[in-house]
Design a protein around this motif. Structure first.
Motif, PDB file in Angstrom:
ATOM      1  N   PRO A   1       0.511  -0.876   0.175  1.00 39.82           N
ATOM      2  CA  PRO A   1       0.187  -0.245  -0.110  1.00 39.82           C
ATOM      3  C   PRO A   1       0.947   1.178   0.318  1.00 39.82           C
ATOM      4  CG  PRO A   1      -0.923  -1.843   1.351  1.00 39.82           C
ATOM      5  CD  PRO A   1       0.365  -2.397   0.603  1.00 39.82           C
ATOM      6  N   GLY A   2       1.799   1.099   1.146  1.00 41.11           N
ATOM      7  CA  GLY A   2       3.217   2.497   1.174  1.00 41.11           C
ATOM      8  C   GLY A   2       3.614   2.905  -0.901  1.00 41.11           C
ATOM      9  N   TYR A   3       3.793   1.686  -1.378  1.00 41.42           N
ATOM     10  CA  TYR A   3       3.823   1.587  -1.972  1.00 41.42           C
ATOM     11  C   TYR A   3       3.361   2.356  -3.372  1.00 41.42           C
ATOM     12  CZ  TYR A   3       6.692   0.200  -6.594  1.00 41.42           C
ATOM     13  OH  TYR A   3       7.039   0.273  -7.730  1.00 41.42           O
ATOM     14  N   TYR A   4       2.354   2.036  -3.331  1.00 40.89           N
ATOM     15  CA  TYR A   4       1.010   1.947  -4.492  1.00 40.89           C
ATOM     16  C   TYR A   4       0.376   4.310  -3.880  1.00 40.89           C
ATOM     17  CZ  TYR A   4       0.572  -2.081  -6.700  1.00 40.89           C
ATOM     18  OH  TYR A   4       0.657  -3.071  -7.404  1.00 40.89           O
ATOM     19  N   ALA A   5       0.815   4.453  -2.588  1.00 35.45           N
ATOM     20  CA  ALA A   5       0.558   5.813  -2.698  1.00 35.45           C
ATOM     21  C   ALA A   5       1.678   6.582  -3.160  1.00 35.45           C
ATOM     22  CB  ALA A   5       0.657   5.840  -0.606  1.00 35.45           C
ATOM     23  N   THR A   6       2.928   6.856  -3.252  1.00 34.74           N
ATOM     24  CA  THR A   6       4.472   7.051  -3.135  1.00 34.74           C
ATOM     25  C   THR A   6       3.352   7.253  -5.192  1.00 34.74           C
ATOM     26  OG1 THR A   6       5.468   5.887  -1.982  1.00 34.74           O
ATOM     27  CG2 THR A   6       6.377   6.801  -4.180  1.00 34.74           C
ATOM     28  N   LEU A   7       2.405   6.372  -6.105  1.00 36.34           N
ATOM     29  CA  LEU A   7       2.742   6.325  -7.060  1.00 36.34           C
ATOM     30  C   LEU A   7       1.743   7.037  -7.716  1.00 36.34           C
ATOM     31  CD1 LEU A   7       3.066   2.551  -8.157  1.00 36.34           C
ATOM     32  CD2 LEU A   7       4.330   4.608  -8.705  1.00 36.34           C
ATOM     33  N   ALA A   8       0.415   7.274  -6.556  1.00 36.66           N
ATOM     34  CA  ALA A   8      -0.504   8.214  -6.395  1.00 36.66           C
ATOM     35  C   ALA A   8      -0.092   9.057  -6.610  1.00 36.66           C
ATOM     36  CB  ALA A   8      -1.498   7.627  -5.998  1.00 36.66           C
ATOM     37  N   GLN A   9       1.211  10.058  -5.296  1.00 36.99           N
ATOM     38  CA  GLN A   9       1.541  10.894  -5.121  1.00 36.99           C
ATOM     39  C   GLN A   9       2.242  11.515  -6.794  1.00 36.99           C
ATOM     40  OE1 GLN A   9       4.768  11.840  -2.502  1.00 36.99           O
ATOM     41  NE2 GLN A   9       3.491  13.021  -1.695  1.00 36.99           N
ATOM     42  N   LEU A  10       3.205  10.618  -7.383  1.00 35.81           N
ATOM     43  CA  LEU A  10       4.414  10.828  -8.534  1.00 35.81           C
ATOM     44  C   LEU A  10       2.938  11.101  -9.689  1.00 35.81           C
ATOM     45  CD1 LEU A  10       6.963   8.269  -8.010  1.00 35.81           C
ATOM     46  CD2 LEU A  10       6.767  10.691  -7.804  1.00 35.81           C
ATOM     47  N   ASP A  11       2.250  10.970  -9.591  1.00 36.87           N
ATOM     48  CA  ASP A  11       1.605  10.749 -10.906  1.00 36.87           C
ATOM     49  C   ASP A  11       0.672  12.024 -11.256  1.00 36.87           C
ATOM     50  OD1 ASP A  11      -0.436  10.401 -12.912  1.00 36.87           O
ATOM     51  OD2 ASP A  11      -2.072  10.973 -12.027  1.00 36.87           O
ATOM     52  N   VAL A  12       0.474  12.813  -9.722  1.00 43.28           N
ATOM     53  CA  VAL A  12       0.434  13.934  -9.940  1.00 43.28           C
ATOM     54  C   VAL A  12       1.718  15.520  -9.988  1.00 43.28           C
ATOM     55  CG1 VAL A  12      -0.182  16.467  -7.923  1.00 43.28           C
ATOM     56  CG2 VAL A  12      -1.362  14.245  -8.075  1.00 43.28           C
ATOM     57  N   TYR A  13       3.083  14.883  -9.727  1.00 48.94           N
ATOM     58  CA  TYR A  13       4.319  15.579 -10.408  1.00 48.94           C
ATOM     59  C   TYR A  13       4.421  15.397 -11.459  1.00 48.94           C
ATOM     60  CZ  TYR A  13       4.392  15.410  -4.894  1.00 48.94           C
ATOM     61  OH  TYR A  13       4.617  15.338  -3.376  1.00 48.94           O
ATOM     62  N   VAL A  14       4.186  13.970 -12.333  1.00 50.52           N
ATOM     63  CA  VAL A  14       4.691  14.236 -13.424  1.00 50.52           C
ATOM     64  C   VAL A  14       3.548  15.040 -14.408  1.00 50.52           C
ATOM     65  CG1 VAL A  14       3.661  12.269 -16.038  1.00 50.52           C
ATOM     66  CG2 VAL A  14       4.822  11.734 -13.378  1.00 50.52           C
ATOM     67  N   GLY A  15       1.931  15.156 -13.877  1.00 50.94           N
ATOM     68  CA  GLY A  15       1.255  16.299 -14.248  1.00 50.94           C
ATOM     69  C   GLY A  15       1.015  17.227 -14.298  1.00 50.94           C
ATOM     70  N   ARG A  16       1.706  17.827 -13.147  1.00 44.73           N
ATOM     71  CA  ARG A  16       2.853  18.785 -13.255  1.00 44.73           C
ATOM     72  C   ARG A  16       3.926  19.435 -13.954  1.00 44.73           C
ATOM     73  NH1 ARG A  16       3.719  20.284  -7.147  1.00 44.73           N
ATOM     74  NH2 ARG A  16       1.594  19.400  -6.938  1.00 44.73           N
TER      75      ARG A  16
END
Length: 300
Positions: free
Chosen positions: A194-209
């Motif tokens: 779950p922690g790993y997937y939470a990090t991917l969700a956060q990175l999705d925002v940064y990629v979008g930025r």
């Protein structure tokens, strides 16, 4: 003996693409997520990344080189060849562990940044990163700009902010934006947790930025964008011979890229550099072994 060595070096630097190769994209931006295993893509909450996948072409079977750890694979991604030739063979290699097959400009095996600088002397070329080890693998002397985002664990948005400002200000012809996560999460929380997937969700925002910065800069329509990774992982490690460690995503979209969806052809880590070179119309050194993924590019 020295004359012979110079002749050999010249032969190895000879190009394998025809002179005057067609340029397919005006700009190329590579966004790398360290430790992003292909196994995670289907389950990950990454709506922005998945929307961009629909705009272009992708594979979840790009294979790492051995060992499936950071320096050998970032080096291969940038250098168009595997450890047998560039000779960065350990997780944290800063210099080759045995002599590189060829020493190019600035005392380093030829990188895609190096050949871009040689063939486009005035181009803006950059690299921004969170893992300090990246600077040893890109040939910083060929870059117009490079910068480390410090202490990203306490300021995780900093690299995205730095990249956005750089893109809007400089409009680079070629740039790599290298996030150290999800690798750090893989080592602390464990891969496929779950922690790993939470990090991917956060990175999705940064990629979008980063992608939104291309739009604000007015170059989005003229840019080919690559999203990829150096390796995956199992448990809290990497560097082994499992598919979860070896298979990484390669997603490409934007100018000059076909909306072809998943492609099935074999792809290796060093093919990334060759694909970037093809996009920019660069002539590839003979010492490289990478192949551009022409099947997903508008080469005609």
């Amino acid at each position: 003996m020295r004359i012979k060595s110079l002749l050999v070096a010249a032969a190895l630097m000879a190009v394998v693409m025809p002179a005057g190769a067609k340029r397919i994209a005006d700009h190329v931006i590579l966004i790398g997520l360290d430790g992003w295993g292909a196994y995670s893509v289907e389950r990950a909450d990454m709506p922005r990344v998945k929307a961009e996948m629909e705009r272009g072409s992708w594979t979840l079977a790009k294979r790492s080189v051995f060992p499936s750890s950071s320096a050998p694979n970032w080096a291969s991604m940038f250098m168009g060849a595997g450890p047998e030739l560039h000779c960065y063979t350990e997780w944290g290699s800063q210099t080759p562990e045995f002599p590189s097959r060829l020493i190019g400009d600035n005392g380093i095996f030829p990188t895609v940044f190096q050949i871009a600088r040689r063939q486009m002397p005035q181009a803006e070329i950059g690299c921004l990163y969170e893992w300090d080890g990246i600077k040893h693998l890109v040939d910083t002397l060929s870059l117009s700009y490079h910068a480390l985002a410090p202490d990203y664990e306490h300021n995780p948005e900093l690299l995205a902010d730095m990249a956005a400002e750089y893109i809007k200000t400089k409009k680079p012809v070629l740039a790599a934006i290298c996030f150290d996560n999800p690798d750090h999460s893989g080592h602390t929380d464990g891969h496929d947790t779950p922690g790993y997937y939470a990090t991917l969700a956060q990175l999705d925002v940064y990629v979008g930025r980063v992608i939104d910065a291309l739009k604000e800069a007015g170059i989005y329509e003229n840019t080919a964008i690559i999203l990829t990774s150096d390796h995956g992982g199992i448990d809290k490690g990497h560097g082994g011979r499992t598919m979860m460690e070896m298979e990484t995503p390669f997603i490409i979209f934007g100018m000059g890229v076909k909306k072809a969806g998943e492609f099935k052809e074999s792809m290796m880590q060093y093919d990334v550099a060759s694909t970037i070179a093809c996009l920019l119309g660069l002539e590839q050194p003979q010492v490289w072994v990478g192949r551009p993924m022409k099947q997903v590019l508008e080469t005609e």
